[in-house]
Design a protein around this motif. Sequence first.
Motif, PDB file in Angstrom:
ATOM      1  N   UNK A 115       0.709  -1.128  -0.077  1.00 33.18           N
ATOM      2  CA  UNK A 115       0.083   0.103  -0.010  1.00 33.18           C
ATOM      3  C   UNK A 115       0.855   1.229  -0.062  1.00 33.18           C
ATOM      4  N   UNK A 116       2.029   1.187   0.588  1.00 32.12           N
ATOM      5  CA  UNK A 116       2.890   2.271   0.532  1.00 32.12           C
ATOM      6  C   UNK A 116       3.158   2.791  -0.930  1.00 32.12           C
ATOM      7  N   UNK A 117       3.418   1.748  -1.936  1.00 33.04           N
ATOM      8  CA  UNK A 117       3.634   2.063  -3.342  1.00 33.04           C
ATOM      9  C   UNK A 117       2.550   2.461  -4.081  1.00 33.04           C
ATOM     10  N   UNK A 118       1.245   1.849  -3.669  1.00 31.85           N
ATOM     11  CA  UNK A 118       0.081   2.313  -4.329  1.00 31.85           C
ATOM     12  C   UNK A 118      -0.411   3.568  -3.660  1.00 31.85           C
ATOM     13  N   UNK A 119       0.107   3.873  -2.567  1.00 30.09           N
ATOM     14  CA  UNK A 119      -0.296   5.424  -2.040  1.00 30.09           C
ATOM     15  C   UNK A 119       0.700   6.523  -2.789  1.00 30.09           C
ATOM     16  N   UNK A 120       1.700   5.994  -3.532  1.00 27.94           N
ATOM     17  CA  UNK A 120       2.826   6.897  -3.802  1.00 27.94           C
ATOM     18  C   UNK A 120       3.752   7.243  -2.871  1.00 27.94           C
ATOM     19  N   UNK A 121       3.888   6.850  -1.555  1.00 33.27           N
ATOM     20  CA  UNK A 121       4.772   6.938  -0.718  1.00 33.27           C
ATOM     21  C   UNK A 121       6.128   7.068  -1.337  1.00 33.27           C
ATOM     22  N   UNK A 122       6.987   8.175  -1.158  1.00 36.92           N
ATOM     23  CA  UNK A 122       8.296   8.118  -1.355  1.00 36.92           C
ATOM     24  C   UNK A 122       9.118   7.103  -0.578  1.00 36.92           C
ATOM     25  N   UNK A 123      10.076   6.181  -1.187  1.00 36.13           N
ATOM     26  CA  UNK A 123      10.504   5.103  -0.463  1.00 36.13           C
ATOM     27  C   UNK A 123      11.894   4.921  -1.262  1.00 36.13           C
ATOM     28  N   UNK A 124      12.731   4.091  -0.363  1.00 35.91           N
ATOM     29  CA  UNK A 124      13.911   3.632  -0.940  1.00 35.91           C
ATOM     30  C   UNK A 124      13.746   2.334  -1.836  1.00 35.91           C
ATOM     31  N   UNK A 125      14.294   2.037  -2.950  1.00 33.90           N
ATOM     32  CA  UNK A 125      14.097   1.100  -3.803  1.00 33.90           C
ATOM     33  C   UNK A 125      15.277   0.202  -4.232  1.00 33.90           C
ATOM     34  N   UNK A 126      15.763  -0.613  -2.994  1.00 35.92           N
ATOM     35  CA  UNK A 126      16.985  -1.212  -3.677  1.00 35.92           C
ATOM     36  C   UNK A 126      16.557  -2.472  -4.334  1.00 35.92           C
ATOM     37  N   UNK A 127      17.609  -3.039  -5.156  1.00 34.69           N
ATOM     38  CA  UNK A 127      17.273  -4.265  -6.011  1.00 34.69           C
ATOM     39  C   UNK A 127      16.640  -5.309  -5.215  1.00 34.69           C
ATOM     40  N   UNK A 128      15.667  -6.053  -5.672  1.00 36.19           N
ATOM     41  CA  UNK A 128      15.037  -7.019  -4.790  1.00 36.19           C
ATOM     42  C   UNK A 128      14.636  -8.383  -5.511  1.00 36.19           C
ATOM     43  N   UNK A 129      14.807  -9.527  -4.952  1.00 39.40           N
ATOM     44  CA  UNK A 129      14.309 -10.712  -5.329  1.00 39.40           C
ATOM     45  C   UNK A 129      13.329 -11.307  -4.522  1.00 39.40           C
ATOM     46  N   UNK A 130      12.231 -11.796  -5.085  1.00 37.15           N
ATOM     47  CA  UNK A 130      10.902 -12.596  -4.258  1.00 37.15           C
ATOM     48  C   UNK A 130      11.116 -13.931  -4.790  1.00 37.15           C
ATOM     49  N   UNK A 131      11.219 -14.968  -3.714  1.00 35.30           N
ATOM     50  CA  UNK A 131      11.211 -16.240  -4.046  1.00 35.30           C
ATOM     51  C   UNK A 131       9.787 -16.666  -3.449  1.00 35.30           C
ATOM     52  N   UNK A 132       8.966 -17.348  -4.549  1.00 32.43           N
ATOM     53  CA  UNK A 132       7.565 -17.884  -3.960  1.00 32.43           C
ATOM     54  C   UNK A 132       7.049 -18.989  -4.497  1.00 32.43           C
ATOM     55  N   UNK A 133       6.742 -20.038  -3.600  1.00 31.60           N
ATOM     56  CA  UNK A 133       6.111 -21.231  -4.068  1.00 31.60           C
ATOM     57  C   UNK A 133       4.708 -21.043  -4.652  1.00 31.60           C
ATOM     58  N   UNK A 134       4.685 -21.802  -5.681  1.00 34.31           N
ATOM     59  CA  UNK A 134       3.278 -21.877  -6.448  1.00 34.31           C
ATOM     60  C   UNK A 134       2.136 -22.444  -5.582  1.00 34.31           C
ATOM     61  N   UNK A 135       0.821 -21.807  -5.652  1.00 33.23           N
ATOM     62  CA  UNK A 135      -0.058 -22.289  -4.739  1.00 33.23           C
ATOM     63  C   UNK A 135      -0.125 -22.067  -3.501  1.00 33.23           C
ATOM     64  N   UNK A 136       0.654 -21.195  -3.011  1.00 40.68           N
ATOM     65  CA  UNK A 136       0.842 -20.558  -1.684  1.00 40.68           C
ATOM     66  C   UNK A 136      -0.280 -19.628  -1.156  1.00 40.68           C
ATOM     67  N   UNK A 137      -1.332 -20.065  -0.706  1.00 44.42           N
ATOM     68  CA  UNK A 137      -2.503 -19.408  -0.625  1.00 44.42           C
ATOM     69  C   UNK A 137      -2.398 -18.538   0.892  1.00 44.42           C
ATOM     70  N   UNK A 138      -1.236 -18.576   1.371  1.00 47.43           N
ATOM     71  CA  UNK A 138      -1.151 -17.608   2.643  1.00 47.43           C
ATOM     72  C   UNK A 138      -0.164 -16.525   2.280  1.00 47.43           C
ATOM     73  N   UNK A 139       0.275 -16.515   0.977  1.00 41.88           N
ATOM     74  CA  UNK A 139       1.384 -15.289   0.560  1.00 41.88           C
ATOM     75  C   UNK A 139       1.087 -14.832  -0.909  1.00 41.88           C
ATOM     76  N   UNK A 140       0.182 -15.518  -1.650  1.00 35.58           N
ATOM     77  CA  UNK A 140       0.328 -15.320  -2.904  1.00 35.58           C
ATOM     78  C   UNK A 140      -1.261 -15.484  -3.347  1.00 35.58           C
ATOM     79  N   UNK A 141      -2.228 -15.061  -2.629  1.00 37.35           N
ATOM     80  CA  UNK A 141      -3.436 -15.095  -2.982  1.00 37.35           C
ATOM     81  C   UNK A 141      -3.931 -13.826  -3.598  1.00 37.35           C
ATOM     82  N   UNK A 142      -5.284 -13.995  -4.068  1.00 40.14           N
ATOM     83  CA  UNK A 142      -5.790 -12.671  -4.785  1.00 40.14           C
ATOM     84  C   UNK A 142      -6.506 -11.725  -3.602  1.00 40.14           C
ATOM     85  N   UNK A 143      -5.986 -10.406  -3.824  1.00 32.96           N
ATOM     86  CA  UNK A 143      -6.797  -9.655  -2.631  1.00 32.96           C
ATOM     87  C   UNK A 143      -8.104  -9.107  -3.344  1.00 32.96           C
TER      88      UNK A 143
END
Length: 299
Positions: free
Chosen positions: A211-239
């Motif tokens: 929501x910080x990003x969707x509010x347009x809040x100014x933030x630091x943006x270091x390079x990042x990587x996200x590792x995500x298991x397929x079908x993980x309904x606790x972390x990659x669900x549809x809001x």
Amino acid sequence: MDAKTAEARTHEFDAQDVEYIRHGDKPLLAKVYKPRGDGPFPALVDLHGGAWCIADRNTDKVRHEFLASHGCTVVSIDFRMAKEGAYPIALQDINYAVRWTKLHAKELKTRPDLVGISGQSSGGHLAMLAAMRPRDPRYTAIPLPAGSPALDATVKFAVLSWPVINPLSRYRHAKRNAALPTPPEWPKGIIDKHHQFWGTEDNMAEGNPMLMLERGEKAEMPPAIWHQGRGDILHDYKDEDSSSPDTEAPRFCKNYKKAGGDIELCYFDSDRKPGHSPDLTKIGDTFQRMLAFIEKHGK
């Protein structure tokens, strides 16, 4: 560490507990993993998961040992959790730990400009939040010892493992599942831990990288990587409250790139059951991808 991983190691390493800060009569410890050799090595301040309420610096030992055995210094920290007071005190400990790591860079065989941050599940959320707000006065409240050089908590890169990137949507997702005619077991514990750490939905929305990003809040943006298991309904669900057609992982990555950041999203096959931690020895080539990312950005 399994035999295959141990055989592939490039460095021997040492591990020890170090007190990095003390609150009253309670020390907070870091498990420090240092590769043998001269360095300087890239370093990670690592944050455990546990829905902001449980687990400790030893929880993700398999990952820490892999990284240390491949030339990364790892500083896996304990931090104050929900039973010790609500948000944002955990961020104060984390912000301090990044500055502490920079202050002790030489003895940790790294350099201040090689320090990144990482975390798993709720620790991934805390890692991204700390990386995006390194100068927030609420988070920088603990000063380094008198006479220390001026150091900030900016990080070179961020490594995320299935982060709870949007605490508010995860809370509401759990509540919706708890209200089903035959609810699953996992929402009850999740809802309770959100209450313990955050207290209110307003806090869940405020300390929220998505929501910080969707509010347009100014933030630091270091390079990042996200590792995500397929079908993980606790972390990659549809809001369900979002107009985005995406699940949480691609939604955040699109937002991060739109705001000018660089982030990789890496999926892996997983048989993880909701409410249970994954087996870190059975997450595909995630550690190898993590290492390649660190080697690319931790120079």
